[in-house]
Scaffold this motif. Structure first.
Motif, PDB file in Angstrom:
ATOM      1  N   GLY A 102       0.817  -1.217   0.000  1.00  0.00           N
ATOM      2  CA  GLY A 102       0.000   0.000   0.000  1.00  0.00           C
ATOM      3  C   GLY A 102       0.847   1.263   0.000  1.00  0.00           C
ATOM      4  N   ILE A 103       1.921   1.264   0.798  1.00  0.00           N
ATOM      5  CA  ILE A 103       2.815   2.423   0.823  1.00  0.00           C
ATOM      6  C   ILE A 103       3.486   2.608  -0.536  1.00  0.00           C
ATOM      7  N   GLY A 104       3.902   1.521  -1.164  1.00  0.00           N
ATOM      8  CA  GLY A 104       4.521   1.599  -2.484  1.00  0.00           C
ATOM      9  C   GLY A 104       3.566   2.114  -3.542  1.00  0.00           C
ATOM     10  N   ILE A 105       2.310   1.655  -3.496  1.00  0.00           N
ATOM     11  CA  ILE A 105       1.305   2.104  -4.458  1.00  0.00           C
ATOM     12  C   ILE A 105       1.033   3.588  -4.278  1.00  0.00           C
ATOM     13  N   LEU A 106       0.867   4.042  -3.034  1.00  0.00           N
ATOM     14  CA  LEU A 106       0.632   5.467  -2.786  1.00  0.00           C
ATOM     15  C   LEU A 106       1.831   6.316  -3.202  1.00  0.00           C
ATOM     16  N   GLY A 107       3.038   5.806  -2.961  1.00  0.00           N
ATOM     17  CA  GLY A 107       4.229   6.541  -3.376  1.00  0.00           C
ATOM     18  C   GLY A 107       4.324   6.657  -4.891  1.00  0.00           C
ATOM     19  N   LEU A 108       4.065   5.558  -5.589  1.00  0.00           N
ATOM     20  CA  LEU A 108       4.092   5.587  -7.048  1.00  0.00           C
ATOM     21  C   LEU A 108       3.026   6.527  -7.593  1.00  0.00           C
ATOM     22  N   PHE A 109       1.827   6.462  -7.022  1.00  0.00           N
ATOM     23  CA  PHE A 109       0.756   7.362  -7.450  1.00  0.00           C
ATOM     24  C   PHE A 109       1.157   8.821  -7.229  1.00  0.00           C
ATOM     25  N   GLY A 110       1.764   9.107  -6.092  1.00  0.00           N
ATOM     26  CA  GLY A 110       2.192  10.478  -5.804  1.00  0.00           C
ATOM     27  C   GLY A 110       3.251  10.960  -6.773  1.00  0.00           C
ATOM     28  N   ILE A 111       4.222  10.111  -7.089  1.00  0.00           N
ATOM     29  CA  ILE A 111       5.278  10.494  -8.036  1.00  0.00           C
ATOM     30  C   ILE A 111       4.696  10.721  -9.428  1.00  0.00           C
ATOM     31  N   LEU A 112       3.823   9.816  -9.874  1.00  0.00           N
ATOM     32  CA  LEU A 112       3.207   9.980 -11.186  1.00  0.00           C
ATOM     33  C   LEU A 112       2.318  11.221 -11.236  1.00  0.00           C
ATOM     34  N   PHE A 113       1.566  11.462 -10.168  1.00  0.00           N
ATOM     35  CA  PHE A 113       0.703  12.638 -10.118  1.00  0.00           C
ATOM     36  C   PHE A 113       1.526  13.914 -10.202  1.00  0.00           C
ATOM     37  N   TYR A 114       2.605  13.975  -9.455  1.00  0.00           N
ATOM     38  CA  TYR A 114       3.464  15.160  -9.481  1.00  0.00           C
ATOM     39  C   TYR A 114       4.109  15.338 -10.851  1.00  0.00           C
ATOM     40  N   ALA A 115       4.576  14.235 -11.452  1.00  0.00           N
ATOM     41  CA  ALA A 115       5.230  14.325 -12.760  1.00  0.00           C
ATOM     42  C   ALA A 115       4.263  14.783 -13.837  1.00  0.00           C
ATOM     43  N   ILE A 116       3.046  14.291 -13.790  1.00  0.00           N
ATOM     44  CA  ILE A 116       2.055  14.689 -14.796  1.00  0.00           C
ATOM     45  C   ILE A 116       1.629  16.131 -14.598  1.00  0.00           C
ATOM     46  N   GLN A 117       1.475  16.555 -13.348  1.00  0.00           N
ATOM     47  CA  GLN A 117       1.043  17.929 -13.073  1.00  0.00           C
ATOM     48  C   GLN A 117       2.108  18.952 -13.458  1.00  0.00           C
ATOM     49  N   THR A 118       3.371  18.600 -13.335  1.00  0.00           N
ATOM     50  CA  THR A 118       4.435  19.561 -13.639  1.00  0.00           C
ATOM     51  C   THR A 118       4.943  19.456 -15.067  1.00  0.00           C
ATOM     52  N   ALA A 119       4.504  18.454 -15.821  1.00  0.00           N
ATOM     53  CA  ALA A 119       4.980  18.278 -17.193  1.00  0.00           C
ATOM     54  C   ALA A 119       4.308  19.290 -18.112  1.00  0.00           C
ATOM     55  N   ASP A 120       5.025  19.670 -19.144  1.00  0.00           N
ATOM     56  CA  ASP A 120       4.500  20.584 -20.145  1.00  0.00           C
ATOM     57  C   ASP A 120       4.306  19.790 -21.436  1.00  0.00           C
ATOM     58  N   PHE A 121       3.065  19.432 -21.724  1.00  0.00           N
ATOM     59  CA  PHE A 121       2.762  18.639 -22.899  1.00  0.00           C
ATOM     60  C   PHE A 121       2.493  19.553 -24.085  1.00  0.00           C
ATOM     61  N   PRO A 122       3.177  19.338 -25.215  1.00  0.00           N
ATOM     62  CA  PRO A 122       2.910  20.180 -26.386  1.00  0.00           C
ATOM     63  C   PRO A 122       1.562  19.829 -27.005  1.00  0.00           C
ATOM     64  N   VAL A 123       0.884  20.834 -27.494  1.00  0.00           N
ATOM     65  CA  VAL A 123      -0.421  20.636 -28.113  1.00  0.00           C
ATOM     66  C   VAL A 123      -0.230  20.579 -29.620  1.00  0.00           C
ATOM     67  N   GLU A 124      -0.677  19.487 -30.218  1.00  0.00           N
ATOM     68  CA  GLU A 124      -0.564  19.327 -31.662  1.00  0.00           C
ATOM     69  C   GLU A 124      -1.960  19.201 -32.248  1.00  0.00           C
ATOM     70  N   ASN A 125      -2.163  19.821 -33.380  1.00  0.00           N
ATOM     71  CA  ASN A 125      -3.429  19.696 -34.086  1.00  0.00           C
ATOM     72  C   ASN A 125      -3.308  18.547 -35.074  1.00  0.00           C
ATOM     73  N   VAL A 126      -4.061  17.494 -34.826  1.00  0.00           N
ATOM     74  CA  VAL A 126      -4.021  16.307 -35.660  1.00  0.00           C
ATOM     75  C   VAL A 126      -5.366  16.180 -36.351  1.00  0.00           C
ATOM     76  N   SER A 127      -5.340  15.969 -37.645  1.00  0.00           N
ATOM     77  CA  SER A 127      -6.593  15.781 -38.377  1.00  0.00           C
ATOM     78  C   SER A 127      -6.909  14.292 -38.420  1.00  0.00           C
ATOM     79  N   LEU A 128      -8.098  13.953 -37.997  1.00  0.00           N
ATOM     80  CA  LEU A 128      -8.528  12.558 -37.998  1.00  0.00           C
ATOM     81  C   LEU A 128      -9.093  12.195 -39.354  1.00  0.00           C
ATOM     82  N   ALA A 129      -9.007  10.934 -39.708  1.00  0.00           N
ATOM     83  CA  ALA A 129      -9.581  10.466 -40.962  1.00  0.00           C
ATOM     84  C   ALA A 129     -11.102  10.517 -40.872  1.00  0.00           C
TER      85      ALA A 129
END
Length: 175
Positions: free
Chosen positions: A106-133
Motif C-alpha cells: 500500500g505504501i509503495g502504491i501510494l508513493g508511485l501514485f504520488g510520483i506519477l501525479f506530481y510528474a504529470i502535473q508539472t509536465a509541459d505537454f505540447p499541443v498538436e493539431n491532428v486531423s482525424l480520418a
C-alpha cells in the motif's frame, strides 16, 4: 496544482475518461485478486469492455467494436471453455494473510501514485493539431492491406501455427 485538477474534471470527456480508467484498473485488480479462474475471466472481460468504452471516447469506433467482438467476446468465451474442458484440482487453499507485505504494498502504491501525479502535473505537454480520418474503418483497411500487408500475413501464419500447436498438445494430453 489543485486548479489543474479542477480544470481537468470540469470537462465531461475527461470525467468519463477517468471513470473508464478506474473501471479498467478495477477489473485488472479484481482479475489478479480472485482465486477462482472463472471469476478471473469475468473480471478480465469487464476490463475489456471498459477499454472498448475508452476507445469510443477516443473516437475509434472500429477498434472499440473489435475490442468487444474479439477480446470481450471470443477470448473470454474461449478461456471459459478452456477452463471447463480441463481438469482442476480442488485445492483452493488461500495463502495466509501477510500484513507486513500488504502494508508495504500500500505504501509503495501510494508513493508511485504520488510520483506519477506530481510528474504529470508539472509536465509541459505540447499541443498538436491532428486531423482525424473521415472514415476510420476505411483508413485502417487501407493501411493494413497496403503499408502493413507483410506483418498482417505473418500474424495470420503465426496464429495458424499456434492453433495447430494447440491441437497437437491437446491430442497428446488425451492419449
Amino acid at each position: 496544482m489543485l486548479s489543474n485538477i479542477v480544470e481537468f474534471f470540469s470537462n465531461g470527456s475527461n470525467l468519463v475518461f477517468f471513470v473508464f480508467a478506474l473501471l479498467i484498473i478495477g477489473g485488472a485488480i479484481f482479475m489478479i485478486s480472485f482465486t477462482k479462474v472463472v471469476h478471473m475471466v469475468v473480471a478480465l472481460a469487464f476490463s475489456f469492455l471498459s477499454l472498448a468504452g475508452l476507445y469510443v471516447l477516443l473516437e475509434a469506433e472500429f477498434v472499440a467494436f473489435v475490442q468487444v467482438l474479439i477480446y470481450a467476446g471470443a477470448v473470454s468465451i474461449l478461456m471459459i471453455f478452456g477452463i471447463m474442458m480441463t481438469k482442476h484440482r480442488d485445492e483452493d487453499k488461500a495463502p495466509p494473510p501477510r500484513q507486513t507485505h500488504n502494508i508495504l504494498l500500500g505504501i509503495g502504491i501510494l508513493g508511485l501514485f504520488g510520483i506519477l501525479f506530481y510528474a504529470i502535473q508539472t509536465a509541459d505537454f505540447p499541443v498538436e493539431n491532428v486531423s482525424l480520418a473521415q472514415d476510420n474503418t476505411l483508413e485502417i483497411g487501407t493501411r493494413i492491406f497496403t503499408d502493413h500487408v507483410i506483418p498482417f500475413e505473418l500474424m495470420s501464419v503465426l496464429l495458424t501455427v499456434a492453433f495447430i500447436g494447440a491441437i497437437v498438445v491437446a491430442k497428446r494430453e488425451e492419449d
